[in-house]
Scaffold this active site. Sequence first.
Site, PDB file in Angstrom:
ATOM      1  N   ASP A 126       0.810  -1.222   0.000  1.00 50.01           N
ATOM      2  CA  ASP A 126       0.000   0.000   0.000  1.00 50.01           C
ATOM      3  C   ASP A 126       0.844   1.274   0.000  1.00 50.01           C
ATOM      4  O   ASP A 126       0.430   2.311   0.520  1.00 50.01           O
ATOM      5  CB  ASP A 126      -0.963   0.016   1.204  1.00 50.01           C
ATOM      6  CG  ASP A 126      -1.877  -1.190   1.198  1.00 50.01           C
ATOM      7  OD1 ASP A 126      -2.236  -1.640   0.103  1.00 50.01           O
ATOM      8  OD2 ASP A 126      -2.223  -1.676   2.291  1.00 50.01           O
ATOM      9  N   LYS A 161       1.830   2.114  -5.179  1.00 45.76           N
ATOM     10  CA  LYS A 161       2.376   1.574  -6.433  1.00 45.76           C
ATOM     11  C   LYS A 161       1.461   1.876  -7.624  1.00 45.76           C
ATOM     12  O   LYS A 161       1.923   2.265  -8.693  1.00 45.76           O
ATOM     13  CB  LYS A 161       2.564   0.049  -6.304  1.00 45.76           C
ATOM     14  CG  LYS A 161       3.560  -0.330  -5.198  1.00 45.76           C
ATOM     15  CD  LYS A 161       3.604  -1.826  -4.981  1.00 45.76           C
ATOM     16  CE  LYS A 161       2.371  -2.414  -4.348  1.00 45.76           C
ATOM     17  NZ  LYS A 161       2.122  -2.004  -2.948  1.00 45.76           N
ATOM     18  N   GLY A 178      -4.576  -4.198  -3.878  1.00 48.69           N
ATOM     19  CA  GLY A 178      -5.561  -3.153  -4.146  1.00 48.69           C
ATOM     20  C   GLY A 178      -4.772  -1.915  -4.514  1.00 48.69           C
ATOM     21  O   GLY A 178      -4.147  -1.306  -3.652  1.00 48.69           O
ATOM     22  N   HIS A 179      -4.727  -1.595  -5.800  1.00 50.50           N
ATOM     23  CA  HIS A 179      -3.909  -0.473  -6.277  1.00 50.50           C
ATOM     24  C   HIS A 179      -4.833   0.669  -6.693  1.00 50.50           C
ATOM     25  O   HIS A 179      -5.633   0.520  -7.613  1.00 50.50           O
ATOM     26  CB  HIS A 179      -3.027  -0.926  -7.444  1.00 50.50           C
ATOM     27  CG  HIS A 179      -1.996  -1.939  -7.026  1.00 50.50           C
ATOM     28  ND1 HIS A 179      -1.098  -2.509  -7.891  1.00 50.50           N
ATOM     29  CD2 HIS A 179      -1.716  -2.463  -5.812  1.00 50.50           C
ATOM     30  CE1 HIS A 179      -0.316  -3.348  -7.234  1.00 50.50           C
ATOM     31  NE2 HIS A 179      -0.674  -3.343  -5.970  1.00 50.50           N
ATOM     32  N   GLN A 223       1.977  -6.002  -3.214  1.00 47.06           N
ATOM     33  CA  GLN A 223       2.445  -6.121  -1.821  1.00 47.06           C
ATOM     34  C   GLN A 223       3.751  -5.332  -1.632  1.00 47.06           C
ATOM     35  O   GLN A 223       3.963  -4.364  -2.348  1.00 47.06           O
ATOM     36  CB  GLN A 223       2.619  -7.594  -1.410  1.00 47.06           C
ATOM     37  CG  GLN A 223       1.318  -8.383  -1.319  1.00 47.06           C
ATOM     38  CD  GLN A 223       0.758  -8.834  -2.648  1.00 47.06           C
ATOM     39  OE1 GLN A 223       1.432  -9.495  -3.411  1.00 47.06           O
ATOM     40  NE2 GLN A 223      -0.479  -8.476  -2.929  1.00 47.06           N
TER      41      GLN A 223
END
Length: 422
Positions: free
Chosen positions: A14, A17, A41-42, A223
Amino acid sequence: MKKVDVILGLQWGDEGKGKVVDVLTPRYDVVARFQGGPNAGHTLEFSGEKYVLRSIPSGIFQGGKTNIIGSGVVIDAILFRAEAEELAKSGHDLTRQLCISKKAHLILPTHRILDAAYEAAKGSGKIGTTGKGIGPTYTDKVSRNGMRVGDLLSPDFPQIYARAKARHERILRSLGYAYDIADLERQWFEAVEFLRRFRLIDSEYFINGALAEGRSVLAEGAQGTLLDVDFGSYPFVTSSNTVCAGVCTGLGIAPNRIGEVFGIFKAYCTRVGAGPFPTELFDETGERLCSLGHEFGAVTGRKRRCGWLDLVALKYSIMINGVTQLIMMKADVMNDFDTIRVATAYEIGGVRTSEFPYDIAEGLEPVYTDFEGWKCDLRGCRSYDEFPPAFRRYIEFIERETGVPVRIVSVGPDRGETIVRN
Ligand code: GDP
Ligand code: IMO
Ligand code: MG
């Protein structure tokens, strides 16, 4: 022949990225995810809209680029379909822009159930996974029992699935875990048909071919380094290699084909899920970081734990990944802070160390260096020269300590709130 540049997280995920991949995509022809799955979750923000990507690479919004889900990724057909349909609704048709490796592994409905069952069996020692079946899917891959995207093209697909499911059911029975899979399974079979419509490719040939033709490739990590299965805070990690070496195994790229390695870090630290976190704050300052930084998981909505920047961990991550350029995110969250602290060493049993130890849980005390806050709204700044001196001192300290230049500074979630230094 071109090289593959890499963007990866240096902390516990988080870091931002998705935002930076989107910003850098115009420089590249191809963007490829190399590991992880829908545990990611980007988040991307532009033109007043916000998108969260899980399995689809973050280069998808820049038009005309090829985006690849690489062989090191694990895919849940149901979540992939939901993600792709959501994008289609907002006018982003993926069928021409997205390719999927035949060697990527499939997350089966029973993998999700197994993830929950293993977590329940761990009791108070649970990892706090995202519950997406990541660990069980990678376990099957390594134990040579996995199902791959390429199996969708096989006439034996139903039998391969039935064998895998029967094996999982035996494990679930032995764990005494009650579940009902019927609805999930129906959705999965429908979603698998949807997945078949995409270009299923030999991504190692595609990417090496692109490099040979002089096309540029950006590899997008999921990650973070401290969640890497080999070098993270084991066992509180994910089940893939999140580090730079994962680009080689996850895309079929030779080590000498790696170019720039962009390492992303927040100006503080967060962690979601269980496991050690040396600089974690349990006080009002931690709460402030959480609320001002909106630190809630993009996938699970869980509150992220917050703490000060940890240079011991950051230097370790830079070493493991061979980072050539640093990208600093979210310093704007600390705009109003009087004092900003950075851990520069650990004290363990009265002995000071600057190394990230094997066991980071036991009796470890961070040693801090304090900085005067910049007390200025960084979100208004559009160039490095506009940054207040106190903030520049903070950046330059990090550069001196790590020996790596901070080349991009993000001062807000929007695409435009990004300062690239010349
Ligand atoms: P990723 O998983 O590494 O892509 O990061 P996430 O999207 O899970 O979390 C990063 C969060 O921070 C998202 O909500 C972003 O919109 C937000 N964000 C990214 N960069 C910045 C920044 O510089 N400042 C602020 N305030 N928010 C940011
Ligand atoms: P992005 O790509 C933050 C964490 C989970 C848990 C551990 C194992 O958005 O940075 P898993 O479901 O992978 O078996 O969970 O890893 N985790 C993440 N934390 N960001 C992520 O992805 C994460 N993906 C997994 O919370 O602690
Ligand atoms: Mg995320």
